[in-house]
Design a protein around this motif. Structure first.
Motif, PDB file in Angstrom:
ATOM      1  N   ARG A   2      20.584  27.905  28.062  1.00  0.00           N
ATOM      2  CA  ARG A   2      20.840  28.225  29.473  1.00  0.00           C
ATOM      3  C   ARG A   2      22.308  28.078  29.826  1.00  0.00           C
ATOM      4  O   ARG A   2      22.825  28.789  30.680  1.00  0.00           O
ATOM      5  N   ALA A   3      23.012  27.153  29.176  1.00  0.00           N
ATOM      6  CA  ALA A   3      24.418  26.901  29.494  1.00  0.00           C
ATOM      7  C   ALA A   3      25.357  27.917  28.850  1.00  0.00           C
ATOM      8  O   ALA A   3      26.478  28.095  29.321  1.00  0.00           O
ATOM      9  N   LEU A   4      24.916  28.578  27.794  1.00  0.00           N
ATOM     10  CA  LEU A   4      25.781  29.522  27.088  1.00  0.00           C
ATOM     11  C   LEU A   4      25.721  30.898  27.731  1.00  0.00           C
ATOM     12  O   LEU A   4      24.669  31.324  28.205  1.00  0.00           O
ATOM     13  N   PRO A   5      26.850  31.621  27.703  1.00  0.00           N
ATOM     14  CA  PRO A   5      26.821  33.005  28.192  1.00  0.00           C
ATOM     15  C   PRO A   5      26.067  33.893  27.200  1.00  0.00           C
ATOM     16  O   PRO A   5      25.982  33.588  26.009  1.00  0.00           O
ATOM     17  N   LEU A   6      25.515  34.976  27.692  1.00  0.00           N
ATOM     18  CA  LEU A   6      24.788  35.910  26.834  1.00  0.00           C
ATOM     19  C   LEU A   6      25.757  36.642  25.913  1.00  0.00           C
ATOM     20  O   LEU A   6      26.834  37.057  26.333  1.00  0.00           O
ATOM     21  N   VAL A   7      25.356  36.781  24.665  1.00  0.00           N
ATOM     22  CA  VAL A   7      26.143  37.514  23.670  1.00  0.00           C
ATOM     23  C   VAL A   7      25.226  38.566  23.062  1.00  0.00           C
ATOM     24  O   VAL A   7      24.831  38.476  21.907  1.00  0.00           O
ATOM     25  N   GLY A   8      24.853  39.531  23.872  1.00  0.00           N
ATOM     26  CA  GLY A   8      23.940  40.558  23.406  1.00  0.00           C
ATOM     27  C   GLY A   8      22.608  39.938  23.023  1.00  0.00           C
ATOM     28  O   GLY A   8      22.118  39.034  23.700  1.00  0.00           O
ATOM     29  N   PRO A   9      22.043  40.396  21.918  1.00  0.00           N
ATOM     30  CA  PRO A   9      20.737  39.857  21.507  1.00  0.00           C
ATOM     31  C   PRO A   9      20.849  38.563  20.696  1.00  0.00           C
ATOM     32  O   PRO A   9      19.838  38.032  20.248  1.00  0.00           O
ATOM     33  N   LEU A  10      22.053  38.069  20.493  1.00  0.00           N
ATOM     34  CA  LEU A  10      22.235  36.872  19.658  1.00  0.00           C
ATOM     35  C   LEU A  10      22.012  35.597  20.461  1.00  0.00           C
ATOM     36  O   LEU A  10      22.504  35.455  21.581  1.00  0.00           O
ATOM     37  N   ASP A  11      21.302  34.665  19.860  1.00  0.00           N
ATOM     38  CA  ASP A  11      21.094  33.342  20.441  1.00  0.00           C
ATOM     39  C   ASP A  11      22.021  32.383  19.710  1.00  0.00           C
ATOM     40  O   ASP A  11      21.803  32.061  18.537  1.00  0.00           O
ATOM     41  N   LEU A  12      23.060  31.942  20.393  1.00  0.00           N
ATOM     42  CA  LEU A  12      24.044  31.064  19.762  1.00  0.00           C
ATOM     43  C   LEU A  12      23.718  29.583  19.917  1.00  0.00           C
ATOM     44  O   LEU A  12      24.423  28.739  19.366  1.00  0.00           O
ATOM     45  N   SER A  13      22.645  29.266  20.630  1.00  0.00           N
ATOM     46  CA  SER A  13      22.324  27.859  20.864  1.00  0.00           C
ATOM     47  C   SER A  13      22.083  27.059  19.579  1.00  0.00           C
ATOM     48  O   SER A  13      22.535  25.910  19.502  1.00  0.00           O
ATOM     49  N   PRO A  14      21.429  27.612  18.542  1.00  0.00           N
ATOM     50  CA  PRO A  14      21.281  26.808  17.316  1.00  0.00           C
ATOM     51  C   PRO A  14      22.626  26.463  16.669  1.00  0.00           C
ATOM     52  O   PRO A  14      22.793  25.357  16.149  1.00  0.00           O
ATOM     53  N   ILE A  15      23.592  27.374  16.747  1.00  0.00           N
ATOM     54  CA  ILE A  15      24.911  27.103  16.165  1.00  0.00           C
ATOM     55  C   ILE A  15      25.580  25.961  16.916  1.00  0.00           C
ATOM     56  O   ILE A  15      26.117  25.027  16.300  1.00  0.00           O
TER      57      ILE A  15
ATOM     58  N   SER B 278       5.414  27.372  13.117  1.00  0.00           N
ATOM     59  CA  SER B 278       6.420  27.812  14.087  1.00  0.00           C
ATOM     60  C   SER B 278       6.235  27.105  15.423  1.00  0.00           C
ATOM     61  O   SER B 278       7.204  26.676  16.045  1.00  0.00           O
ATOM     62  N   ARG B 279       5.010  27.004  15.867  1.00  0.00           N
ATOM     63  CA  ARG B 279       4.724  26.365  17.156  1.00  0.00           C
ATOM     64  C   ARG B 279       5.199  24.912  17.154  1.00  0.00           C
ATOM     65  O   ARG B 279       5.821  24.446  18.110  1.00  0.00           O
ATOM     66  N   ILE B 280       4.940  24.195  16.079  1.00  0.00           N
ATOM     67  CA  ILE B 280       5.365  22.790  15.980  1.00  0.00           C
ATOM     68  C   ILE B 280       6.887  22.697  15.979  1.00  0.00           C
ATOM     69  O   ILE B 280       7.474  21.880  16.695  1.00  0.00           O
ATOM     70  N   VAL B 281       7.535  23.541  15.183  1.00  0.00           N
ATOM     71  CA  VAL B 281       8.998  23.516  15.099  1.00  0.00           C
ATOM     72  C   VAL B 281       9.604  23.847  16.462  1.00  0.00           C
ATOM     73  O   VAL B 281      10.560  23.199  16.909  1.00  0.00           O
ATOM     74  N   TYR B 282       9.051  24.844  17.149  1.00  0.00           N
ATOM     75  CA  TYR B 282       9.560  25.210  18.475  1.00  0.00           C
ATOM     76  C   TYR B 282       9.358  24.073  19.473  1.00  0.00           C
ATOM     77  O   TYR B 282      10.242  23.792  20.288  1.00  0.00           O
ATOM     78  N   GLN B 283       8.206  23.408  19.431  1.00  0.00           N
ATOM     79  CA  GLN B 283       7.943  22.305  20.358  1.00  0.00           C
ATOM     80  C   GLN B 283       8.911  21.148  20.144  1.00  0.00           C
ATOM     81  O   GLN B 283       9.320  20.493  21.106  1.00  0.00           O
TER      82      GLN B 283
ATOM     83  N   LEU C 288      17.343  22.785  22.428  1.00  0.00           N
ATOM     84  CA  LEU C 288      17.889  24.141  22.396  1.00  0.00           C
ATOM     85  C   LEU C 288      17.849  24.857  23.746  1.00  0.00           C
ATOM     86  O   LEU C 288      18.782  25.592  24.077  1.00  0.00           O
ATOM     87  N   LEU C 289      16.811  24.667  24.528  1.00  0.00           N
ATOM     88  CA  LEU C 289      16.684  25.406  25.789  1.00  0.00           C
ATOM     89  C   LEU C 289      17.800  25.098  26.786  1.00  0.00           C
ATOM     90  O   LEU C 289      18.386  26.030  27.354  1.00  0.00           O
ATOM     91  N   PRO C 290      18.158  23.840  27.027  1.00  0.00           N
ATOM     92  CA  PRO C 290      19.272  23.588  27.947  1.00  0.00           C
ATOM     93  C   PRO C 290      20.607  24.159  27.443  1.00  0.00           C
ATOM     94  O   PRO C 290      21.409  24.663  28.225  1.00  0.00           O
ATOM     95  N   VAL C 291      20.818  24.098  26.139  1.00  0.00           N
ATOM     96  CA  VAL C 291      22.041  24.666  25.566  1.00  0.00           C
ATOM     97  C   VAL C 291      22.028  26.179  25.734  1.00  0.00           C
ATOM     98  O   VAL C 291      23.045  26.783  26.104  1.00  0.00           O
TER      99      VAL C 291
END
Length: 87
Positions: free
Chosen positions: A60-73, A44-49, A55-58
């Motif tokens: 930050r740019a997306l609005p919050l949609v509850g607990p869902l993280d839409l950045s991978p999509i 997991s650590r390697i994949v996250y790195q 993913l992190l800049p995306v």
């Protein structure tokens, strides 16, 4: 010269496919709690790195949609568009 261009396109397309796979792996790994010292935690650590720089800049740019993280999509859609243009 054409052979070098084909090889370059192959390398770029392969890298994009591997990165897409890693984004999917990150989503699946996020569903399971992992011991940081265990094998799954290390994977997991390697994949996250590897995926965080995209993913992190995306995220930050997306609005919050509850607990869902839409950045991978969004990233996977962007990668698919990029692959359709380059590959």
């Amino acid at each position: 010269m054409q052979v070098h261009r084909a090889a370059d396109v192959f390398i770029i397309c392969s890298a994009l496919e591997i990165f897409t796979f890693l984004v999917y792996a990150r989503v699946i790994l996020s569903w399971f709690p992992a011991n940081p010292n265990g094998a799954l935690g290390q994977i997991s650590r390697i994949v996250y790195q590897v995926t965080d720089p995209v993913l992190l800049p995306v995220r930050r740019a997306l609005p919050l949609v509850g607990p869902l993280d839409l950045s991978p999509i969004v990233v996977v859609i962007g990668l698919q568009i990029l692959m359709s243009v380059v590959c």
